[in-house]
Scaffold this motif. Sequence first.
Motif, PDB file in Angstrom:
ATOM      1  N   ARG A 141       0.844  -1.193   0.000  1.00 15.05           N
ATOM      2  CA  ARG A 141       0.000   0.000   0.000  1.00 15.05           C
ATOM      3  C   ARG A 141       0.872   1.233   0.000  1.00 15.05           C
ATOM      4  O   ARG A 141       1.788   1.363   0.806  1.00 15.05           O
ATOM      5  CB  ARG A 141      -0.911  -0.002   1.217  1.00 15.05           C
ATOM      6  N   GLN A 142       0.541   2.138  -0.922  1.00 17.72           N
ATOM      7  CA  GLN A 142       1.290   3.389  -0.998  1.00 17.72           C
ATOM      8  C   GLN A 142       0.869   4.335   0.123  1.00 17.72           C
ATOM      9  O   GLN A 142       1.659   5.101   0.617  1.00 17.72           O
ATOM     10  CB  GLN A 142       1.072   4.037  -2.356  1.00 17.72           C
ATOM     11  N   TYR A 143      -0.386   4.237   0.508  1.00 20.17           N
ATOM     12  CA  TYR A 143      -0.908   5.139   1.515  1.00 20.17           C
ATOM     13  C   TYR A 143      -1.626   4.332   2.593  1.00 20.17           C
ATOM     14  O   TYR A 143      -2.186   3.285   2.318  1.00 20.17           O
ATOM     15  CB  TYR A 143      -1.926   6.120   0.912  1.00 20.17           C
ATOM     16  N   GLY A 144      -1.654   4.872   3.813  1.00 19.06           N
ATOM     17  CA  GLY A 144      -2.480   4.300   4.860  1.00 19.06           C
ATOM     18  C   GLY A 144      -3.921   4.742   4.631  1.00 19.06           C
ATOM     19  O   GLY A 144      -4.222   5.468   3.676  1.00 19.06           O
ATOM     20  N   ARG A 145      -4.835   4.326   5.502  1.00 13.74           N
ATOM     21  CA  ARG A 145      -6.246   4.635   5.293  1.00 13.74           C
ATOM     22  C   ARG A 145      -6.497   6.142   5.262  1.00 13.74           C
ATOM     23  O   ARG A 145      -7.176   6.660   4.381  1.00 13.74           O
ATOM     24  CB  ARG A 145      -7.071   3.981   6.392  1.00 13.74           C
ATOM     25  N   LYS A 146      -5.944   6.880   6.222  1.00 14.64           N
ATOM     26  CA  LYS A 146      -6.196   8.326   6.276  1.00 14.64           C
ATOM     27  C   LYS A 146      -5.512   9.052   5.131  1.00 14.64           C
ATOM     28  O   LYS A 146      -6.090   9.958   4.526  1.00 14.64           O
ATOM     29  CB  LYS A 146      -5.726   8.893   7.616  1.00 14.64           C
ATOM     30  N   ALA A 148      -4.758   7.812   2.256  1.00 12.76           N
ATOM     31  CA  ALA A 148      -5.434   7.447   1.009  1.00 12.76           C
ATOM     32  C   ALA A 148      -6.670   8.320   0.818  1.00 12.76           C
ATOM     33  O   ALA A 148      -6.954   8.781  -0.296  1.00 12.76           O
ATOM     34  CB  ALA A 148      -5.816   5.967   1.026  1.00 12.76           C
ATOM     35  N   ARG A 149      -7.401   8.571   1.906  1.00 18.85           N
ATOM     36  CA  ARG A 149      -8.580   9.442   1.833  1.00 18.85           C
ATOM     37  C   ARG A 149      -8.162  10.851   1.434  1.00 18.85           C
ATOM     38  O   ARG A 149      -8.783  11.481   0.574  1.00 18.85           O
ATOM     39  CB  ARG A 149      -9.284   9.459   3.182  1.00 18.85           C
ATOM     40  N   ARG A 150      -7.101  11.357   2.051  1.00 19.35           N
ATOM     41  CA  ARG A 150      -6.597  12.688   1.718  1.00 19.35           C
ATOM     42  C   ARG A 150      -6.178  12.748   0.255  1.00 19.35           C
ATOM     43  O   ARG A 150      -6.476  13.726  -0.435  1.00 19.35           O
ATOM     44  CB  ARG A 150      -5.431  13.053   2.635  1.00 19.35           C
ATOM     45  N   GLN A 151      -5.518  11.698  -0.224  1.00 20.21           N
ATOM     46  CA  GLN A 151      -5.082  11.660  -1.611  1.00 20.21           C
ATOM     47  C   GLN A 151      -6.281  11.715  -2.562  1.00 20.21           C
ATOM     48  O   GLN A 151      -6.255  12.428  -3.557  1.00 20.21           O
ATOM     49  CB  GLN A 151      -4.241  10.394  -1.872  1.00 20.21           C
ATOM     50  N   ARG A 152      -7.350  10.991  -2.257  1.00 23.05           N
ATOM     51  CA  ARG A 152      -8.564  11.031  -3.087  1.00 23.05           C
ATOM     52  C   ARG A 152      -9.186  12.431  -3.085  1.00 23.05           C
ATOM     53  O   ARG A 152      -9.663  12.917  -4.109  1.00 23.05           O
ATOM     54  CB  ARG A 152      -9.585  10.000  -2.601  1.00 23.05           C
ATOM     55  N   GLN A 153      -9.166  13.083  -1.910  1.00 22.97           N
ATOM     56  CA  GLN A 153      -9.723  14.437  -1.818  1.00 22.97           C
ATOM     57  C   GLN A 153      -8.897  15.424  -2.634  1.00 22.97           C
ATOM     58  O   GLN A 153      -9.441  16.317  -3.286  1.00 22.97           O
ATOM     59  CB  GLN A 153      -9.804  14.875  -0.352  1.00 22.97           C
TER      60      GLN A 153
END
Length: 191
Positions: A141-146, A148-153
């Motif tokens: 995983r490139q990003y953790g859960r939080k 990943a959410r920030r990246q989508r935003q």
Amino acid sequence: AALSAAEVCAEVRRGFSELVPEGSPVCLLLLMSLQSRVSEDEFELVRLLQSQVFGPSILQQSVVVWTHADALDEGQLLEDYLRDSGERLQDLLKEVEGGSVAIDNRMALQHGETSEQVLGLVERAARVSRPTSLMKVKEPRQYGRKSARRQRQIEAGLLRARGSAGPEPSSSNPADGSATTGEDPPPPAGS
């Protein structure tokens, strides 16, 4: 050149996927030699097969095949020979449900016929074989859960990336109904 652990796992997965029909019974044969010590590489390979290819229960459907049974003293049983092995090997052998079998390489083919020792190995393997599937490959995983959410935003334009220049997104001030942009307000008219 030796293959890396990732390459070994990928090759085992590829071969298994291409050659073993879905739902077929499988018995893993762990080949080791009585002429040499069990090395750290062999223990690591078993660990890799458990953790990255078949899952931790694969030893329940495995048999350890010891080659060069002719290295045993005449009349010496394999169990007696292995009794003096190290604790780590003993632990591994306890986990292998199919047990251990010694094969005398010189006796594998007798007069063009399959020997009793090979037939015994096949029978033992058939007893412990079970339908087997490969573990799912865990993608890093490139990003953790939080994050990943920030990246989508950020990708949706709802946030700006940290350290990037440009105006901040607008936000509403519920107290007076005005909107702020993070910039200084324009000067009043007539000044």
